[in-house]
Design an enzyme around this catalytic site. Structure first.
Site, mmCIF file in Angstrom:
data_model
loop_
_atom_site.group_PDB
_atom_site.id
_atom_site.type_symbol
_atom_site.label_atom_id
_atom_site.label_comp_id
_atom_site.label_asym_id
_atom_site.label_seq_id
_atom_site.Cartn_x
_atom_site.Cartn_y
_atom_site.Cartn_z
ATOM 1 N N PRO A 29 0.853 -1.190 0.000
ATOM 2 C CA PRO A 29 0.000 0.000 0.000
ATOM 3 C C PRO A 29 0.890 1.241 0.000
ATOM 4 O O PRO A 29 1.792 1.361 0.832
ATOM 5 C CB PRO A 29 -0.784 -0.125 1.311
ATOM 6 N N CYS A 119 4.404 3.957 8.705
ATOM 7 C CA CYS A 119 4.572 5.224 7.990
ATOM 8 C C CYS A 119 5.451 6.182 8.791
ATOM 9 O O CYS A 119 5.176 6.454 9.961
ATOM 10 C CB CYS A 119 3.218 5.866 7.718
ATOM 11 N N LYS A 160 1.773 -3.916 9.508
ATOM 12 C CA LYS A 160 3.013 -3.575 8.821
ATOM 13 C C LYS A 160 3.812 -2.631 9.705
ATOM 14 O O LYS A 160 3.290 -1.611 10.163
ATOM 15 C CB LYS A 160 2.734 -2.926 7.464
ATOM 16 N N HIS A 190 9.223 -3.708 7.077
ATOM 17 C CA HIS A 190 10.111 -2.950 6.193
ATOM 18 C C HIS A 190 11.464 -2.847 6.893
ATOM 19 O O HIS A 190 11.528 -2.450 8.056
ATOM 20 C CB HIS A 190 9.537 -1.555 5.924
ATOM 21 N N ASN A 222 9.968 -6.652 3.329
ATOM 22 C CA ASN A 222 9.745 -5.513 2.438
ATOM 23 C C ASN A 222 10.963 -4.603 2.459
ATOM 24 O O ASN A 222 11.532 -4.341 3.510
ATOM 25 C CB ASN A 222 8.484 -4.763 2.887
ATOM 26 N N ASP A 224 13.562 -2.591 -0.874
ATOM 27 C CA ASP A 224 14.599 -2.647 -1.923
ATOM 28 C C ASP A 224 14.425 -3.781 -2.922
ATOM 29 O O ASP A 224 15.383 -4.141 -3.603
ATOM 30 C CB ASP A 224 16.001 -2.742 -1.307
ATOM 31 N N ARG A 247 8.052 0.677 -3.890
ATOM 32 C CA ARG A 247 8.314 1.793 -4.818
ATOM 33 C C ARG A 247 8.789 1.345 -6.192
ATOM 34 O O ARG A 247 8.496 1.999 -7.202
ATOM 35 C CB ARG A 247 9.346 2.735 -4.196
#
Length: 342
Positions: A29, A119, A160, A190, A222, A224, A247
């Site tokens: 997301p 985030c 996440k 991440h 998550n 790279d 990304r």
């Protein structure tokens, strides 16, 4: 750490509760990007076992609901899309999150409700005390997850996170246990701290170490993953059950299909030609304009167009011109003249 040197590919499907994620490659997301048009483009190429919406502000959803306004644009397409599909929500109030989670399950029939604890953007962290800010408050995380799980049952709830808020306060192992104990069905990590934003490299060793702190729920890595080869490497080298691409897919929605082929041991499809990439971008543009109208759709498409041109010869020149367009005619003219060609 588990010895993964002999791990056999392809990896098995990922199970999030009763939801089958096959292949175990998830689309992240991403605010401002992963709307219904983008998800449709990814779906047409194939290769993603689970897609996700942009993150939805739970408090904003409640306000719109109470004022009988249209639900957030970020839920565009959700009710009609193929499944499985995840919706990610954020806030720091357990009751608000539970209320929104229940609406998503009852009204939208989503497959998975995901909580954003990762985030790093200041508007979410310092101003709203949400996202990665909550990594410093595991007890509050527990309350949010526990209430959301109860409200959404039997639909699975996932979380996440990042490795921690700062590099000197990495607490992902502790947080992982909290996430599982509270009833979440999967954990995505991440491999950076909130302090890092997107600088440096994702720490996959740290991600992999978390697996030993989980009892039953799957771990999704998550960070790279910008090639099919890196996706294969992630499964071979690290103790993860799934991977999430973020990304790198924004200008390359075919990346999922390439990664899925590589995991099956098949030849990785070549990137589309530049002409095909341009046609894909124009298809994307038409989908956005159909939903938002020409004026808003053209403005929204500027950032996507820059993603499609990224890394190509002449990309900077194209970005300079496409950033100024305000009508469909201007967009088509700039693409015709400046988008890189074969």
């Amino acid at each position: 750490m588990t010895d993964l040197s002999a791990r056999v590919l392809p990896p098995p499907p990922l199970m999030i509760g009763d939801v089958v994620v096959d292949p175990p490659i998830l689309q992240a997301p991403m605010a401002g990007f992963t709307n219904a048009a983008f998800r449709q483009i990814v779906r047409e190429f194939g290769g993603s076992g689970l897609q996700a919406t942009e993150m939805v502000n739970a408090r904003g959803f409640v306000w719109l609901d109470e004022h009988e306004a249209e639900h957030p644009d970020r839920l565009w397409g959700v009710a009609e899309e193929p499944r499985p599909l995840a919706v990610q929500i954020w806030d720091n109030q357990p009751e608000t999150m539970a209320k929104v989670g229940r609406r998503l399950v009852e009204d939208y029939r989503v497959s998975v409700v995901d909580i954003n604890f990762g985030c790093p953007v200041r508007q979410v962290t310092e101003k709203a005390h949400s996202g990665s800010y909550l990594l410093r408050e595991p007890n509050r995380m527990y309350q949010i997850i526990e209430q959301l799980v109860a409200a959404c049952a039997p639909t699975p709830v996932t979380a996440k996170i990042r490795l921690g808020c700062t590099r000197d306060k990495i607490n992902c192992n502790e947080v992982a246990r909290v996430v599982e104990d509270a009833g979440a069905a999967a954990l995505t990590v991440h491999g950076r701290t909130a302090q890092d934003f997107f600088k440096g490299s994702a720490d996959w060793e740290r991600i992999s170490e978390i697996k030993s702190h989980l009892r039953d729920i799957p771990l999704i890595g998550n960070g790279d993953l910008d090639s099919a080869e890196k996706v294969v490497e992630a499964f071979r080298r690290y103790d993860v059950d799934g991977v999430m691409i973020a990304r790198a897919c924004l200008g390359r929605p075919w990346l999922f299909a390439q990664a899925a082929a590589a995991l099956r041991g098949e030849a990785v499809p070549s990137d589309p030609t530049l002409t095909e990439q341009r046609d894909c971008m124009l298809h994307h543009f038409r989908l956005v304009v159909d939903r938002f109208g020409e004026d808003k759709g053209t403005l929204l498409m500027r950032k996507y167009a820059c993603c499609y041109a990224h890394g190509k010869r002449g990309a900077r020149h194209f970005r300079t011109h496409v950033a100024k367009v305000s009508t469909a005619a201007e967009f088509y003219a700039v693409v015709e003249e400046y988008f890189p060609v074969d």
